[in-house]
Design a protein around this motif. Structure first.
Motif, short mmCIF file in Angstrom:
data_model
loop_
_atom_site.label_atom_id
_atom_site.label_comp_id
_atom_site.label_asym_id
_atom_site.label_seq_id
_atom_site.Cartn_x
_atom_site.Cartn_y
_atom_site.Cartn_z
N GLY A 1 0.65 -1.17 -0.06
CA GLY A 1 0.01 0.17 0.14
C GLY A 1 1.04 1.04 -0.01
N THR A 2 0.18 2.58 0.27
CA THR A 2 0.85 3.81 0.19
C THR A 2 0.75 4.49 1.51
OG1 THR A 2 -0.85 4.83 -1.17
CG2 THR A 2 1.04 3.81 -2.32
N ILE A 3 1.70 5.33 1.77
CA ILE A 3 1.36 6.31 2.58
C ILE A 3 1.66 7.79 2.17
CG2 ILE A 3 2.39 7.24 4.90
CD1 ILE A 3 2.99 4.53 5.70
N ARG A 4 0.66 8.46 2.00
CA ARG A 4 0.93 9.76 1.24
C ARG A 4 0.72 11.01 2.64
NH1 ARG A 4 -0.57 9.85 -4.07
NH2 ARG A 4 -1.18 7.55 -4.65
N ILE A 5 1.83 11.73 2.29
CA ILE A 5 2.08 13.04 3.26
C ILE A 5 1.93 14.30 2.40
CG2 ILE A 5 3.72 13.80 4.84
CD1 ILE A 5 4.97 10.90 5.18
N PRO A 6 1.49 15.25 2.86
CA PRO A 6 1.27 16.55 2.10
C PRO A 6 2.97 17.06 2.12
CG PRO A 6 -0.45 16.48 3.65
CD PRO A 6 0.43 15.41 3.86
N ALA A 7 3.41 17.55 0.82
CA ALA A 7 4.75 18.20 0.85
C ALA A 7 4.84 19.21 1.62
CB ALA A 7 5.11 18.07 -0.63
N SER A 8 3.81 19.88 1.73
CA SER A 8 4.10 21.33 2.55
C SER A 8 4.33 20.98 3.89
CB SER A 8 2.73 22.05 2.25
OG SER A 8 1.62 21.60 2.91
N SER A 9 3.98 19.98 4.54
CA SER A 9 4.37 19.78 5.93
C SER A 9 5.46 19.29 6.13
CB SER A 9 3.30 18.79 6.45
OG SER A 9 3.29 17.40 5.93
N LEU A 10 6.43 19.09 5.00
CA LEU A 10 7.84 18.46 5.29
C LEU A 10 8.67 19.46 4.68
CD1 LEU A 10 7.25 15.11 3.28
CD2 LEU A 10 7.51 15.47 5.87
N ALA A 11 8.22 20.95 4.90
CA ALA A 11 9.26 21.91 4.64
C ALA A 11 10.40 21.97 5.74
CB ALA A 11 8.55 23.26 4.57
N GLY A 12 11.80 21.63 5.11
CA GLY A 12 12.78 21.62 6.10
C GLY A 12 13.26 20.15 6.60
N SER A 13 12.26 19.18 6.46
CA SER A 13 12.41 17.87 6.75
C SER A 13 13.37 17.43 5.69
CB SER A 13 11.17 17.07 6.94
OG SER A 13 10.43 17.90 7.89
N ARG A 14 14.18 16.29 6.40
CA ARG A 14 15.26 15.68 5.62
C ARG A 14 15.23 14.08 5.57
NH1 ARG A 14 20.84 18.04 7.35
NH2 ARG A 14 20.03 17.76 9.45
N ALA A 15 14.58 13.50 6.74
CA ALA A 15 14.25 12.40 7.04
C ALA A 15 13.09 11.78 7.59
CB ALA A 15 15.51 11.53 7.35
N LEU A 16 12.40 10.75 7.70
CA LEU A 16 11.16 10.65 8.27
C LEU A 16 11.19 9.14 9.07
CD1 LEU A 16 8.59 11.29 5.41
CD2 LEU A 16 9.11 12.62 7.48
N SER A 17 10.35 9.05 10.06
CA SER A 17 10.43 7.67 10.73
C SER A 17 8.94 7.44 11.03
CB SER A 17 10.87 7.82 12.24
OG SER A 17 12.44 8.13 12.10
N VAL A 18 8.58 5.93 10.72
CA VAL A 18 7.12 5.56 10.86
C VAL A 18 7.13 4.44 11.75
CG1 VAL A 18 5.20 4.32 9.16
CG2 VAL A 18 6.94 6.04 8.27
N SER A 19 6.27 4.74 12.63
CA SER A 19 5.84 3.62 13.56
C SER A 19 4.57 3.17 13.78
CB SER A 19 6.19 4.26 15.23
OG SER A 19 7.50 4.94 15.33
N LEU A 20 4.48 1.84 13.98
CA LEU A 20 2.98 1.20 13.87
C LEU A 20 3.01 -0.22 14.87
CD1 LEU A 20 0.22 0.82 12.67
CD2 LEU A 20 1.18 -0.32 10.93
N ALA A 21 1.89 -0.17 15.53
CA ALA A 21 1.93 -1.49 16.64
C ALA A 21 0.47 -2.12 16.29
CB ALA A 21 1.80 -0.88 18.06
N ASP A 22 0.35 -3.44 16.54
CA ASP A 22 -0.95 -4.02 16.22
C ASP A 22 -2.04 -3.60 17.45
OD1 ASP A 22 0.55 -5.25 18.21
OD2 ASP A 22 -0.61 -7.07 18.11
N TYR A 23 -3.14 -3.64 17.13
CA TYR A 23 -4.24 -3.34 17.95
C TYR A 23 -5.17 -4.55 18.04
CZ TYR A 23 -8.09 -0.64 19.44
OH TYR A 23 -9.40 0.04 20.30
#
Length: 240
Positions: free
Chosen positions: A202-224
């Motif tokens: 699948g895909t994770i879509r992030i608005p590019a405007s919210s990533l101004a000044g960002s160089r790297a990302l981290s994604v965390s997910l736990a089962d429910y």
């Protein structure tokens, strides 16, 4: 015909008589000085020899003709051939004559330029795939790209355990390298991963405007709801 002959004979006779009368008073010239004729002696004009006209004309032409030009016996002398004047050789002074001849100046060889090295093709190594695993449950970020005004992360998930694992993607936590929380929207990822299942993408879509000044990302997910499987992928580069 007889009349013509009669006329011819009559003309000849008349001509003879007239000629004899014309010469009756002409005396013959003296031809011999030693034997002078008597004063009373007259020669018969018929005995005077006649002059040959052709001979007289020939003798007159011979007298009037200019004498032939004598051929010169001496051959013409050829013009003298000009002798070239020798060019004087410059004489050296005693000092220059005794001076040694300088050796020839060596010509410097043109240096051959070194061959231009052919650049080796640049092999771009793809960035290592971001993988997070907890037990037999795994999550992997395959790629990150810009698409219009969004940054799209392609994500793959798999459950190799013997039980079903559930996820609530509204609890997914995404932060940048500055610690800021980023809002995102997931598409194509299933809410449940069946046991011993295949890979789901699948895909994770992030608005590019919210990533101004960002160089790297981290994604965390736990089962429910058990939260036994904690999946975290960090160091995801932000495409520029």
């Amino acid at each position: 015909m007889s009349a013509f002959l009669f006329t011819a004979v009559l003309s000849a006779c008349l001509g003879y008589l007239f000629g004899q009368r014309a010469l009756s008073g002409v005396s013959s010239p003296v031809t011999d000085s030693g034997n002078a004729a008597t004063s009373g002696e007259v020669r018969d004009p018929r005995t005077v020899p006649l002059v040959n006209e052709a001979q007289v004309i020939t003798e007159a032409e011979a007298k009037l003709k200019p004498p032939p030009t004598p051929t010169p016996l001496v051959a013409a002398t050829p013009p003298p051939t000009p002798t070239p004047t020798p060019t004087p050789t410059p004489s050296l002074s005693p000092e220059l004559a005794e001076a040694p001849t300088p050796p020839p100046t060596p010509v410097a060889a043109t240096p051959t330029p070194p061959p231009t090295p052919t650049p080796s093709p640049v092999i771009r190594t793809p960035p290592p795939q971001q993988i997070a695993a907890s037990g037999q449950v795994s999550m992997q970020v395959l790629s990150a790209r810009r698409e219009g005004g969004q940054v799209v992360l392609n994500v793959a998930m798999q459950n190799n355990s013997a039980e079903t694992v559930r996820f609530l993607y509204s609890f997914m936590n995404i932060t940048d390298d500055n610690g800021r929380a980023i809002n995102a929207l997931t598409q194509g990822l299933p809410g449940e991963l069946p046991p011993n299942s295949q890979v789901f993408q699948g895909t994770i879509r992030i608005p590019a405007s919210s990533l101004a000044g960002s160089r790297a990302l981290s994604v965390s997910l736990a089962d429910y709801p058990s939260r036994r499987h904690q999946l975290r992928v960090s160091g995801i580069p932000v495409p520029q």
